[in-house]
Design a protein around this motif. Structure first.
Motif, PDB file in Angstrom:
ATOM      1  N   ASP A  24       0.830  -1.206   0.000  1.00 15.95           N
ATOM      2  CA  ASP A  24       0.000   0.000   0.000  1.00 15.95           C
ATOM      3  C   ASP A  24       0.866   1.257   0.000  1.00 15.95           C
ATOM      4  O   ASP A  24       0.588   2.219  -0.735  1.00 15.95           O
ATOM      5  CB  ASP A  24      -0.936   0.021   1.211  1.00 15.95           C
ATOM      6  CG  ASP A  24      -2.060  -0.996   1.112  1.00 15.95           C
ATOM      7  OD1 ASP A  24      -2.312  -1.511   0.003  1.00 15.95           O
ATOM      8  OD2 ASP A  24      -2.677  -1.295   2.163  1.00 15.95           O
ATOM      9  N   VAL A  25       1.908   1.261   0.821  1.00 20.67           N
ATOM     10  CA  VAL A  25       2.820   2.406   0.869  1.00 20.67           C
ATOM     11  C   VAL A  25       3.516   2.563  -0.479  1.00 20.67           C
ATOM     12  O   VAL A  25       3.628   3.666  -1.009  1.00 20.67           O
ATOM     13  CB  VAL A  25       3.848   2.248   2.011  1.00 20.67           C
ATOM     14  CG1 VAL A  25       4.945   3.304   1.919  1.00 20.67           C
ATOM     15  CG2 VAL A  25       3.160   2.311   3.369  1.00 20.67           C
ATOM     16  N   ASP A  27       2.493   1.609  -3.438  1.00 15.62           N
ATOM     17  CA  ASP A  27       1.529   2.100  -4.434  1.00 15.62           C
ATOM     18  C   ASP A  27       1.243   3.589  -4.276  1.00 15.62           C
ATOM     19  O   ASP A  27       0.944   4.276  -5.253  1.00 15.62           O
ATOM     20  CB  ASP A  27       0.215   1.325  -4.348  1.00 15.62           C
ATOM     21  CG  ASP A  27       0.300  -0.059  -4.958  1.00 15.62           C
ATOM     22  OD1 ASP A  27       1.222  -0.307  -5.765  1.00 15.62           O
ATOM     23  OD2 ASP A  27      -0.563  -0.900  -4.624  1.00 15.62           O
ATOM     24  N   ALA A  28       1.318   4.085  -3.048  1.00 15.46           N
ATOM     25  CA  ALA A  28       0.973   5.480  -2.783  1.00 15.46           C
ATOM     26  C   ALA A  28       2.102   6.453  -3.112  1.00 15.46           C
ATOM     27  O   ALA A  28       1.870   7.660  -3.200  1.00 15.46           O
ATOM     28  CB  ALA A  28       0.578   5.636  -1.318  1.00 15.46           C
ATOM     29  N   ILE A  29       3.280   5.936  -3.325  1.00 14.21           N
ATOM     30  CA  ILE A  29       4.426   6.807  -3.576  1.00 14.21           C
ATOM     31  C   ILE A  29       4.383   7.323  -5.016  1.00 14.21           C
ATOM     32  O   ILE A  29       4.212   6.560  -5.958  1.00 14.21           O
ATOM     33  CB  ILE A  29       5.745   6.061  -3.314  1.00 14.21           C
ATOM     34  CG1 ILE A  29       5.913   5.834  -1.818  1.00 14.21           C
ATOM     35  CG2 ILE A  29       6.933   6.828  -3.865  1.00 14.21           C
ATOM     36  CD1 ILE A  29       7.160   5.068  -1.449  1.00 14.21           C
ATOM     37  N   ASP A  30       4.559   8.632  -5.134  1.00 11.25           N
ATOM     38  CA  ASP A  30       4.659   9.268  -6.451  1.00 11.25           C
ATOM     39  C   ASP A  30       6.143   9.330  -6.827  1.00 11.25           C
ATOM     40  O   ASP A  30       6.927  10.008  -6.143  1.00 11.25           O
ATOM     41  CB  ASP A  30       4.070  10.674  -6.384  1.00 11.25           C
ATOM     42  CG  ASP A  30       4.154  11.418  -7.704  1.00 11.25           C
ATOM     43  OD1 ASP A  30       4.635  10.843  -8.704  1.00 11.25           O
ATOM     44  OD2 ASP A  30       3.728  12.584  -7.733  1.00 11.25           O
ATOM     45  N   THR A  34       9.338  11.400  -4.824  1.00  9.15           N
ATOM     46  CA  THR A  34      10.017  10.527  -3.870  1.00  9.15           C
ATOM     47  C   THR A  34      11.402  11.068  -3.560  1.00  9.15           C
ATOM     48  O   THR A  34      12.153  11.444  -4.444  1.00  9.15           O
ATOM     49  CB  THR A  34      10.139   9.099  -4.447  1.00  9.15           C
ATOM     50  OG1 THR A  34       8.835   8.627  -4.753  1.00  9.15           O
ATOM     51  CG2 THR A  34      10.782   8.164  -3.468  1.00  9.15           C
ATOM     52  N   ASP A  38      11.974   8.701   1.794  1.00 11.63           N
ATOM     53  CA  ASP A  38      10.943   7.737   1.406  1.00 11.63           C
ATOM     54  C   ASP A  38      11.560   6.381   1.096  1.00 11.63           C
ATOM     55  O   ASP A  38      11.048   5.340   1.519  1.00 11.63           O
ATOM     56  CB  ASP A  38      10.167   8.235   0.180  1.00 11.63           C
ATOM     57  CG  ASP A  38       9.391   9.507   0.450  1.00 11.63           C
ATOM     58  OD1 ASP A  38       8.892   9.689   1.579  1.00 11.63           O
ATOM     59  OD2 ASP A  38       9.289  10.338  -0.485  1.00 11.63           O
TER      60      ASP A  38
END
Length: 61
Positions: A24-25, A27-30, A34, A38
């Protein structure tokens, strides 16, 4: 902290939950936003997951 997870099903469930949290983390990273912090956090999450796997293995998983 809670009590140690001793049974195999509980250990597998715990690991699945943690892996899903990691995904989930991830997938949420742009990628455009970044930074090194991160990436360090992702590495830390993987290290924690690996540590739990070793811990469970030593308990006889």
């Amino acid at each position: 902290m809670g009590s140690p997870i001793q049974d195999k099903n509980g250990q597998v469930s715990f690991l699945k939950e943690r892996l899903n949290m990691f995904l989930d983390v991830l997938d949420a990273i742009d990628p455009g936003d970044t930074d090194i912090e991160d990436i360090d956090r992702l590495i830390e999450m993987i290290d924690d997951l690996e540590s739990k796997c070793r811990e469970f293995k030593h308990r006889g998983m």
